[in-house]
Motif scaffolding. Structure first.
Motif, PDB file in Angstrom:
ATOM      1  N   LYS A  89      -7.179  -1.276  -6.893  1.00 61.05           N
ATOM      2  CA  LYS A  89      -6.303  -2.028  -7.804  1.00 61.05           C
ATOM      3  C   LYS A  89      -5.007  -1.264  -8.068  1.00 61.05           C
ATOM      4  N   TYR A  90      -5.110   0.059  -8.184  1.00 63.62           N
ATOM      5  CA  TYR A  90      -3.951   0.888  -8.483  1.00 63.62           C
ATOM      6  C   TYR A  90      -3.326   1.526  -7.235  1.00 63.62           C
ATOM      7  N   GLU A  91      -3.738   1.048  -6.054  1.00 64.55           N
ATOM      8  CA  GLU A  91      -3.189   1.514  -4.773  1.00 64.55           C
ATOM      9  C   GLU A  91      -3.249   3.032  -4.627  1.00 64.55           C
ATOM     10  N   ASN A  92      -4.395   3.584  -5.001  1.00 65.31           N
ATOM     11  CA  ASN A  92      -4.555   5.022  -4.954  1.00 65.31           C
ATOM     12  C   ASN A  92      -5.837   5.400  -4.207  1.00 65.31           C
ATOM     13  N   VAL A  93      -6.001   4.787  -3.016  1.00 63.65           N
ATOM     14  CA  VAL A  93      -7.145   5.051  -2.148  1.00 63.65           C
ATOM     15  C   VAL A  93      -6.649   5.805  -0.922  1.00 63.65           C
ATOM     16  N   SER A  94      -7.356   6.870  -0.593  1.00 60.71           N
ATOM     17  CA  SER A  94      -7.059   7.635   0.615  1.00 60.71           C
ATOM     18  C   SER A  94      -8.248   7.506   1.561  1.00 60.71           C
ATOM     19  N   ILE A  95      -7.973   7.073   2.795  1.00 53.32           N
ATOM     20  CA  ILE A  95      -9.005   6.962   3.821  1.00 53.32           C
ATOM     21  C   ILE A  95      -8.638   7.929   4.943  1.00 53.32           C
ATOM     22  N   ASN A  96      -9.508   8.878   5.196  1.00 54.63           N
ATOM     23  CA  ASN A  96      -9.308   9.875   6.250  1.00 54.63           C
ATOM     24  C   ASN A  96      -7.942  10.558   6.160  1.00 54.63           C
ATOM     25  N   GLY A  97      -7.537  10.865   4.933  1.00 54.37           N
ATOM     26  CA  GLY A  97      -6.312  11.625   4.720  1.00 54.37           C
ATOM     27  C   GLY A  97      -5.050  10.783   4.634  1.00 54.37           C
ATOM     28  N   TYR A  98      -5.146   9.474   4.718  1.00 56.11           N
ATOM     29  CA  TYR A  98      -3.973   8.611   4.663  1.00 56.11           C
ATOM     30  C   TYR A  98      -4.060   7.655   3.486  1.00 56.11           C
ATOM     31  N   LYS A  99      -2.919   7.449   2.855  1.00 59.80           N
ATOM     32  CA  LYS A  99      -2.836   6.574   1.691  1.00 59.80           C
ATOM     33  C   LYS A  99      -1.633   5.658   1.882  1.00 59.80           C
ATOM     34  N   ILE A 100      -1.768   4.413   1.449  1.00 57.18           N
ATOM     35  CA  ILE A 100      -0.668   3.458   1.534  1.00 57.18           C
ATOM     36  C   ILE A 100       0.525   3.987   0.762  1.00 57.18           C
ATOM     37  N   ASP A 101       1.707   3.836   1.346  1.00 56.81           N
ATOM     38  CA  ASP A 101       2.939   4.164   0.640  1.00 56.81           C
ATOM     39  C   ASP A 101       3.445   2.872   0.019  1.00 56.81           C
ATOM     40  N   PRO A 102       3.339   2.716  -1.315  1.00 56.66           N
ATOM     41  CA  PRO A 102       3.714   1.455  -1.945  1.00 56.66           C
ATOM     42  C   PRO A 102       5.192   1.097  -1.763  1.00 56.66           C
ATOM     43  N   ASN A 103       6.010   2.079  -1.403  1.00 57.53           N
ATOM     44  CA  ASN A 103       7.440   1.828  -1.199  1.00 57.53           C
ATOM     45  C   ASN A 103       7.780   1.477   0.240  1.00 57.53           C
ATOM     46  N   SER A 104       6.785   1.463   1.131  1.00 55.51           N
ATOM     47  CA  SER A 104       7.080   1.164   2.535  1.00 55.51           C
ATOM     48  C   SER A 104       7.396  -0.318   2.685  1.00 55.51           C
ATOM     49  N   ASN A 105       8.472  -0.583   3.347  1.00 55.89           N
ATOM     50  CA  ASN A 105       8.900  -1.962   3.586  1.00 55.89           C
ATOM     51  C   ASN A 105       8.994  -2.206   5.086  1.00 55.89           C
ATOM     52  N   GLY A 106       8.856  -3.438   5.472  1.00 55.54           N
ATOM     53  CA  GLY A 106       8.997  -3.777   6.877  1.00 55.54           C
ATOM     54  C   GLY A 106       7.668  -3.862   7.583  1.00 55.54           C
ATOM     55  N   GLY A 107       7.732  -4.152   8.861  1.00 58.63           N
ATOM     56  CA  GLY A 107       6.536  -4.333   9.670  1.00 58.63           C
ATOM     57  C   GLY A 107       5.950  -3.017  10.132  1.00 58.63           C
ATOM     58  N   TYR A 108       5.087  -3.129  11.122  1.00 60.45           N
ATOM     59  CA  TYR A 108       4.398  -1.959  11.660  1.00 60.45           C
ATOM     60  C   TYR A 108       5.089  -1.537  12.950  1.00 60.45           C
ATOM     61  N   ASP A 109       5.391  -0.272  13.053  1.00 60.92           N
ATOM     62  CA  ASP A 109       6.061   0.264  14.223  1.00 60.92           C
ATOM     63  C   ASP A 109       5.064   0.860  15.207  1.00 60.92           C
ATOM     64  N   TYR A 110       4.053   1.548  14.685  1.00 58.68           N
ATOM     65  CA  TYR A 110       3.025   2.144  15.542  1.00 58.68           C
ATOM     66  C   TYR A 110       1.762   2.382  14.740  1.00 58.68           C
ATOM     67  N   SER A 111       0.673   2.632  15.452  1.00 58.04           N
ATOM     68  CA  SER A 111      -0.634   2.833  14.818  1.00 58.04           C
ATOM     69  C   SER A 111      -1.251   4.140  15.273  1.00 58.04           C
ATOM     70  N   LYS A 112      -2.159   4.639  14.442  1.00 57.82           N
ATOM     71  CA  LYS A 112      -2.921   5.843  14.763  1.00 57.82           C
ATOM     72  C   LYS A 112      -4.362   5.570  14.357  1.00 57.82           C
ATOM     73  N   THR A 113      -5.316   5.984  15.182  1.00 54.77           N
ATOM     74  CA  THR A 113      -6.725   5.800  14.872  1.00 54.77           C
ATOM     75  C   THR A 113      -7.342   7.136  14.490  1.00 54.77           C
ATOM     76  N   VAL A 114      -7.998   7.159  13.327  1.00 53.27           N
ATOM     77  CA  VAL A 114      -8.717   8.334  12.853  1.00 53.27           C
ATOM     78  C   VAL A 114     -10.148   7.884  12.606  1.00 53.27           C
ATOM     79  N   TYR A 115     -11.094   8.455  13.364  1.00 52.54           N
ATOM     80  CA  TYR A 115     -12.490   8.000  13.364  1.00 52.54           C
ATOM     81  C   TYR A 115     -12.506   6.516  13.716  1.00 52.54           C
ATOM     82  N   ASP A 116     -12.897   5.648  12.796  1.00 57.40           N
ATOM     83  CA  ASP A 116     -12.896   4.210  13.068  1.00 57.40           C
ATOM     84  C   ASP A 116     -11.924   3.471  12.153  1.00 57.40           C
TER      85      ASP A 116
END
Length: 194
Positions: free
Chosen positions: A90-117
Motif C-alpha cells: 500500500k505504501y510502495e515500500n516492498v523490496s523483492i530481491n534487492g529491488y524496489k519500485i521507484d515511485p518517481n519513475s515515469n515512462g515505459g520500460y526500457d529493459y529488464s533484468k531477471t533475479v531468481y524468478d
C-alpha cells in the motif's frame, strides 16, 4: 556440564532480547535443520513497522511499513498473505530481491533484468518501473488473497487477456499492483507498478 549449557542458553536468550535476533546457517543431518537451511537458501520475507526498542522514549515516531523478500518467490507464496507485506505494498515500500519500485519513475520500460524468478523492469533512466514475480501454483486462492488484502482498495477486476484467468488491481499510495489468478482461481503472478 549442565550448568554451562544453562548459562549459555540464558546468555543467548538475554542477548537476543537486547540485541535482536539474526539468522545463521546451520549444517546438520536432521531434516528440520535441513529444511530451515533450504528456506535460508531459497528466500524468506521479513517486514513490519521498524521502530526498534526505544526504552524510555515517549515520543515514538511513526515509520512507513516496509517488507523485504529475498529468493525464489515460487518457493513459498505465504509471504503474499503476510500483513506486513500487504501494508508495505500500500505504501510502495516492498523490496523483492534487492529491488524496489521507484515511485518517481515515469515512462515505459526500457529493459529488464531477471533475479531468481523475479523480473525487474527499468525505464531509460535506470529507475525501477515495475517488478513482476510468479508464485507457487495451486496454493493461494483468490478468496484467500482478497481476504488478506482487504485493507487495500480494489481499483478494478476482470478477465485477463487471452482468457487465461482473472485479475484484480489494487491501489497503492501513488500507483497500483496487479494480481493474476488462473482459471481454477489460484494466484500465479503479481506485478508492482510505479
Amino acid at each position: 556440564m549442565r550448568k554451562v549449557g544453562k548459562v549459555l542458553s540464558a546468555t543467548v536468550v538475554i542477548s537476543t532480547l537486547i540485541v535482536g535476533s539474526s539468522a545463521a546457517y546451520i549444517t546438520s543431518d536432521s531434516k528440520d535443520a535441513q529444511a530451515a537451511e533450504q528456506v535460508q537458501k531459497w528466500g524468506h520475507g521479513e517486514g513490519g513497522s521498524s521502530n526498534g526498542n526505544v526504552e524510555g522514549d515517549t515520543h515514538l515516531k511513526a515509520e512507513t511499513p516496509w517488507y523485504n523478500y529475498e529468493g525464489y518467490t515460487t518457493y513459498d507464496p505465504s509471504f503474499t498473505q503476510d500483513y506486513n507485506f500487504v501494508r508495505a505494498l500500500k505504501y510502495e515500500n516492498v523490496s523483492i530481491n534487492g529491488y524496489k519500485i521507484d515511485p518517481n519513475s515515469n515512462g515505459g520500460y526500457d529493459y529488464s533484468k531477471t533475479v531468481y524468478d523475479t523480473t525487474i523492469n527499468f525505464n531509460d533512466k535506470d529507475e525501477v518501473a515495475m517488478i513482476e514475480f510468479d508464485t507457487k501454483p495451486d496454493t493461494i486462492t483468490k478468496k484467500e488473497f482478497k481476504q488478506a488484502h482487504k485493507s487495500n482498495n480494489i481499483l478494478t477486476e476482470g478477465t485477463t487477456p487471452g482468457d487465461v484467468g482473472t485479475f484484480v488491481r489494487y491501489e497503492t499510495k501513488d500507483s497500483y499492483y496487479n494480481v493474476y489468478f488462473d482459471k481454477q482461481g489460484y494466484l500465479y503472478e503479481i506485478e508492482i507498478h510505479s
